[in-house]
Design a protein around this motif. Structure first.
Motif, mmCIF file in Angstrom:
data_model
loop_
_atom_site.group_PDB
_atom_site.id
_atom_site.type_symbol
_atom_site.label_atom_id
_atom_site.label_comp_id
_atom_site.label_asym_id
_atom_site.label_seq_id
_atom_site.Cartn_x
_atom_site.Cartn_y
_atom_site.Cartn_z
ATOM 1 N N GLN A 63 0.636 -1.246 0.087
ATOM 2 C CA GLN A 63 -0.072 -0.034 -0.016
ATOM 3 C C GLN A 63 0.874 1.299 0.091
ATOM 4 O OE1 GLN A 63 -3.257 -0.836 -0.546
ATOM 5 N NE2 GLN A 63 -2.838 -2.882 -0.312
ATOM 6 N N GLY A 64 2.218 0.999 0.023
ATOM 7 C CA GLY A 64 3.072 2.452 0.124
ATOM 8 C C GLY A 64 3.274 2.810 1.625
ATOM 9 N N ASN A 65 2.713 2.278 2.605
ATOM 10 C CA ASN A 65 2.902 2.802 3.832
ATOM 11 C C ASN A 65 3.487 1.780 4.906
ATOM 12 O OD1 ASN A 65 1.675 5.262 3.654
ATOM 13 N ND2 ASN A 65 -0.152 3.959 3.185
ATOM 14 N N GLY A 66 4.314 2.219 5.630
ATOM 15 C CA GLY A 66 4.924 1.092 6.568
ATOM 16 C C GLY A 66 6.038 1.559 7.430
ATOM 17 N N VAL A 67 6.761 0.960 8.354
ATOM 18 C CA VAL A 67 7.637 1.516 9.249
ATOM 19 C C VAL A 67 8.809 0.534 9.007
ATOM 20 C CG1 VAL A 67 8.585 1.833 11.487
ATOM 21 C CG2 VAL A 67 6.415 2.655 10.743
ATOM 22 N N LEU A 68 9.980 0.789 8.579
ATOM 23 C CA LEU A 68 11.059 -0.201 8.326
ATOM 24 C C LEU A 68 12.150 -0.005 9.091
ATOM 25 C CD1 LEU A 68 10.521 -0.244 4.353
ATOM 26 C CD2 LEU A 68 9.812 -1.918 5.866
ATOM 27 N N THR A 69 13.009 -1.202 9.339
ATOM 28 C CA THR A 69 14.305 -0.994 10.197
ATOM 29 C C THR A 69 15.448 -0.455 9.055
ATOM 30 O OG1 THR A 69 13.615 -2.477 11.499
ATOM 31 C CG2 THR A 69 16.022 -1.933 11.595
ATOM 32 N N VAL A 70 16.163 0.660 9.467
ATOM 33 C CA VAL A 70 17.152 0.959 8.719
ATOM 34 C C VAL A 70 18.660 0.319 8.937
ATOM 35 C CG1 VAL A 70 18.734 2.831 7.811
ATOM 36 C CG2 VAL A 70 16.091 3.204 8.221
ATOM 37 N N ILE A 71 19.011 -0.429 8.124
ATOM 38 C CA ILE A 71 20.255 -1.289 8.272
ATOM 39 C C ILE A 71 21.539 -0.880 7.994
ATOM 40 C CG2 ILE A 71 19.005 -3.761 8.498
ATOM 41 C CD1 ILE A 71 19.942 -4.137 5.419
ATOM 42 N N GLU A 72 21.468 0.042 7.112
ATOM 43 C CA GLU A 72 22.943 0.528 6.258
ATOM 44 C C GLU A 72 22.690 1.621 5.633
ATOM 45 O OE1 GLU A 72 26.362 -1.873 3.834
ATOM 46 O OE2 GLU A 72 24.333 -2.333 3.543
ATOM 47 N N GLU A 73 23.966 2.416 5.537
ATOM 48 C CA GLU A 73 23.864 3.841 4.653
ATOM 49 C C GLU A 73 24.879 3.536 3.494
ATOM 50 O OE1 GLU A 73 22.774 7.817 6.587
ATOM 51 O OE2 GLU A 73 24.907 7.459 6.202
ATOM 52 N N VAL A 74 24.330 3.699 2.182
ATOM 53 C CA VAL A 74 25.323 3.503 0.873
ATOM 54 C C VAL A 74 25.307 4.862 0.002
ATOM 55 C CG1 VAL A 74 25.799 1.901 -1.028
ATOM 56 C CG2 VAL A 74 24.410 1.146 0.785
ATOM 57 N N MET A 75 26.517 5.364 0.105
ATOM 58 C CA MET A 75 26.651 6.610 -0.572
ATOM 59 C C MET A 75 27.203 5.944 -2.187
ATOM 60 S SD MET A 75 26.488 8.744 1.659
ATOM 61 C CE MET A 75 26.234 8.524 3.313
ATOM 62 N N ALA A 76 27.197 7.093 -3.066
ATOM 63 C CA ALA A 76 27.636 6.925 -4.524
ATOM 64 C C ALA A 76 29.002 6.486 -4.288
ATOM 65 C CB ALA A 76 27.271 7.910 -5.380
ATOM 66 N N GLY A 77 29.454 5.622 -4.946
ATOM 67 C CA GLY A 77 31.082 4.898 -4.993
ATOM 68 C C GLY A 77 31.212 3.989 -4.043
ATOM 69 N N GLN A 78 30.354 3.810 -2.960
ATOM 70 C CA GLN A 78 30.188 2.627 -1.963
ATOM 71 C C GLN A 78 29.548 1.532 -2.439
ATOM 72 O OE1 GLN A 78 28.720 4.440 1.595
ATOM 73 N NE2 GLN A 78 30.750 5.345 1.986
ATOM 74 N N THR A 79 29.871 0.413 -1.924
ATOM 75 C CA THR A 79 29.211 -0.767 -2.189
ATOM 76 C C THR A 79 28.426 -1.348 -1.012
ATOM 77 O OG1 THR A 79 31.176 -2.167 -1.956
ATOM 78 C CG2 THR A 79 30.268 -1.799 -4.121
ATOM 79 N N PRO A 80 27.268 -1.820 -1.035
ATOM 80 C CA PRO A 80 26.357 -2.432 0.131
ATOM 81 C C PRO A 80 26.937 -3.360 0.607
ATOM 82 C CG PRO A 80 25.073 -2.386 -1.879
ATOM 83 C CD PRO A 80 26.235 -1.635 -2.261
ATOM 84 N N ARG A 81 26.860 -3.602 2.080
ATOM 85 C CA ARG A 81 27.403 -5.029 2.472
ATOM 86 C C ARG A 81 26.363 -6.139 2.817
ATOM 87 N NH1 ARG A 81 29.216 -4.186 7.305
ATOM 88 N NH2 ARG A 81 28.395 -1.856 7.423
ATOM 89 N N LEU A 82 25.091 -5.317 3.226
ATOM 90 C CA LEU A 82 23.881 -6.144 3.720
ATOM 91 C C LEU A 82 22.833 -6.251 2.672
ATOM 92 C CD1 LEU A 82 24.010 -4.499 7.141
ATOM 93 C CD2 LEU A 82 25.144 -6.551 6.791
ATOM 94 N N PRO A 83 22.137 -7.649 2.540
ATOM 95 C CA PRO A 83 21.107 -7.817 1.682
ATOM 96 C C PRO A 83 19.861 -7.314 2.426
ATOM 97 C CG PRO A 83 21.812 -10.004 2.690
ATOM 98 C CD PRO A 83 22.687 -8.992 3.091
ATOM 99 N N VAL A 84 18.910 -6.844 1.958
ATOM 100 C CA VAL A 84 17.719 -6.241 2.811
ATOM 101 C C VAL A 84 16.701 -7.282 2.937
ATOM 102 C CG1 VAL A 84 15.828 -4.621 2.435
ATOM 103 C CG2 VAL A 84 18.127 -4.074 1.605
ATOM 104 N N ALA A 85 16.374 -7.639 4.163
ATOM 105 C CA ALA A 85 15.675 -8.758 4.634
ATOM 106 C C ALA A 85 14.198 -8.175 4.872
ATOM 107 C CB ALA A 85 15.838 -9.671 5.818
ATOM 108 N N ALA A 86 13.260 -8.863 5.040
ATOM 109 C CA ALA A 86 11.677 -8.524 5.179
ATOM 110 C C ALA A 86 11.618 -7.565 6.444
ATOM 111 C CB ALA A 86 10.813 -9.536 5.348
ATOM 112 N N GLY A 87 11.012 -6.466 6.071
ATOM 113 C CA GLY A 87 10.917 -5.235 7.206
ATOM 114 C C GLY A 87 12.043 -4.457 7.250
ATOM 115 N N GLN A 88 12.955 -4.561 6.414
ATOM 116 C CA GLN A 88 14.288 -3.816 6.355
ATOM 117 C C GLN A 88 14.423 -2.885 5.175
ATOM 118 O OE1 GLN A 88 17.415 -6.786 6.634
ATOM 119 N NE2 GLN A 88 17.249 -6.659 8.917
ATOM 120 N N ALA A 89 14.961 -1.766 5.573
ATOM 121 C CA ALA A 89 15.430 -0.644 4.282
ATOM 122 C C ALA A 89 17.142 -0.231 4.340
ATOM 123 C CB ALA A 89 14.636 0.335 4.487
#
Ligand code: AMP
Ligand code: MG
Length: 401
Positions: A63-89
């Motif tokens: 529905q476009g609404n919800g509250v998610l847990t923030v697990i990481e921050e990725v800037m341009a030039g960086q690579t993410p380390r963590l996959p996004v699991a259910a309920g995460q962002a």
């Protein structure tokens, strides 16, 4: 006497594209590509966020609404380390790679950070792929992104850099040698003595060479003596194009055609049915093209646009090297009497209701001042005519309005 079209055809028959060379791309604007260019990468090279915001799983936000847990921050030039699991962002910036298992990006404007670890989303229902540019979407490694014959614009230079090119095979700029002639001609810094005039043609023609995309080479002023003209013309004949101004008419000291003949230049024409510029000379020696333009500044300028520029474009490999002539409507009534087809200086503008060309007040082939602020010539036919506003005439476009 040849018509302008016949003379232009003769010039183009003798102009062949220069051989392509491997060249650096720093000064390649307007040059023609002589190879196909393939990408060395997938572009984008990774699934990329097109927005600043949060990488999410669309299944979490039907529905476009919800509250998610923030697990990481990725800037341009960086690579993410963590996959996004259910309920995460994952907080993500424009241009940064998407973390594994995320399939959408919610832009930051649709979010509110509740504390350091939780984000509230208030967006439309999140669609898979939203705000993501997937790997290889623009191009795949090996795709041809530019073809032989492309004339390089700024966007193409950006594209070449994207695929890793700092060099390419290009048709080079022809060198165009420019020689002024006349005993009366002095350079700009000098105060003219009795009977002398300043050299307006050299700076003007050198600029026209540059505007045509070629590389100007100035030879100075030749005096109206064979021993002065001969060595300068000899030097000029080493360039693919030599442009002379003055000394080609029927005067006693118009020595240029004779010196050219002595140096092995074959004449193709030496008069064209036009005004100004009738005494124009065109000849060749080997593959070198030689233009003798009449000395009056407006004659020189028009003849360059009508004959030299198309030749230069052809040497540069451009498929369409014809002068830019278009039928366009007169902006004002204009009464005009002339004995030859006349290229009349004019201002071409585009307004809400379309293009309009307006002749400017002009005193003839020596009157260069009248041309300041003009960008075109209207071609009027011979005869005594009352031309009407809105009537269409061929217009030679010299510069973009
Ligand atoms: P010509 O074609 O040599 O007979 O010259 C025709 C007219 O153009 C004469 O009035 C010349 O003084 C003038 N003229 C020739 N060369 C130049 C130049 N480089 N700059 C300005 N005017 C010139
Ligand atoms: Mg002269």
């Amino acid at each position: 006497m040849l018509t302008v079209i016949e003379a232009q055809n003769l010039v183009l028959q003798h102009a062949r594209p220069l051989p392509a060379e491997l060249m650096r791309l720093d000064d390649a604007l307007g040059l023609m590509l002589a190879e196909d260019i393939a990408s060395d990468l997938d572009i984008p090279p990774y699934d990329k966020s097109m927005m600043d915001g949060y990488a999410v799983r669309s299944a979490d936000l039907p529905q476009g609404n919800g509250v998610l847990t923030v697990i990481e921050e990725v800037m341009a030039g960086q690579t993410p380390r963590l996959p996004v699991a259910a309920g995460q962002a994952t907080r993500i910036m424009t241009g940064a790679p998407l973390p594994a298992d995320a399939d959408g990006v919610v832009k930051v404007e649709c979010t509110r950070l509740l504390d350091g670890h939780r984000v509230e989303i208030a967006d439309a229902p999140v669609k898979p792929g939203q705000n993501i540019l997937y790997r290889g979407r623009e191009m795949r490694r090996g795709d041809v992104v530019l073809k032989t014959g492309a004339v390089l614009g700024p966007q193409d230079l950006g594209l070449l850099a994207t695929v890793g090119r700092a060099e390419a095979r290009l048709v080079p700029r022809p060198r165009v040698a420019v020689l002024s002639t006349g005993d009366e001609v002095v350079e700009a810094p000098q105060m003219p003595g009795p009977g002398q005039i300043r050299n307006s043609n050299a700076p003007m023609l050198l600029a026209q060479v540059r505007r045509a995309g070629a590389a100007p080479h100035y030879l100075g002023i030749g005096r109206d003596r064979v021993d002065s003209l001969r060595p300068l013309i000899d030097e000029g004949l080493r360039a693919p194009v030599l442009v002379l101004s003055g000394g080609v008419s029927a005067g006693k000291l118009d020595l240029v055609p004779g010196v050219l003949a002595d140096l092995g230049v074959g004449a193709h024409f030496h008069k064209v049915e036009m005004k100004p510029g009738k005494p124009i000379f065109f000849g060749t020696r080997g593959s070198t093209l030689v233009f003798g333009l009449p000395g009056n500044p407006v004659s020189s300028l028009v003849c360059f646009e009508l004959f030299v520029r198309p030749a230069v474009r052809r040497l540069m490999g451009h498929a369409d090297s014809a002068p830019r002539m278009r039928p366009l409507p007169l902006g004002d009534d204009f009464a005009y009497k002339t004995d030859r087809p006349t290229y009349y200086p004019a201002r071409l503008d585009v307004a809400d209701d379309g293009w309009r060309v307006r002749p400017v007040p002009w005193f003839g082939s020596a009157d260069l001042r009248a041309l300041s602020g003009t960008n075109a010539f209207v071609l009027f036919p011979a005869g005594d005519h009352q031309h009407r506003q809105g009537q269409r005439f061929p217009v030679l476009i010299c510069d973009t309005p």
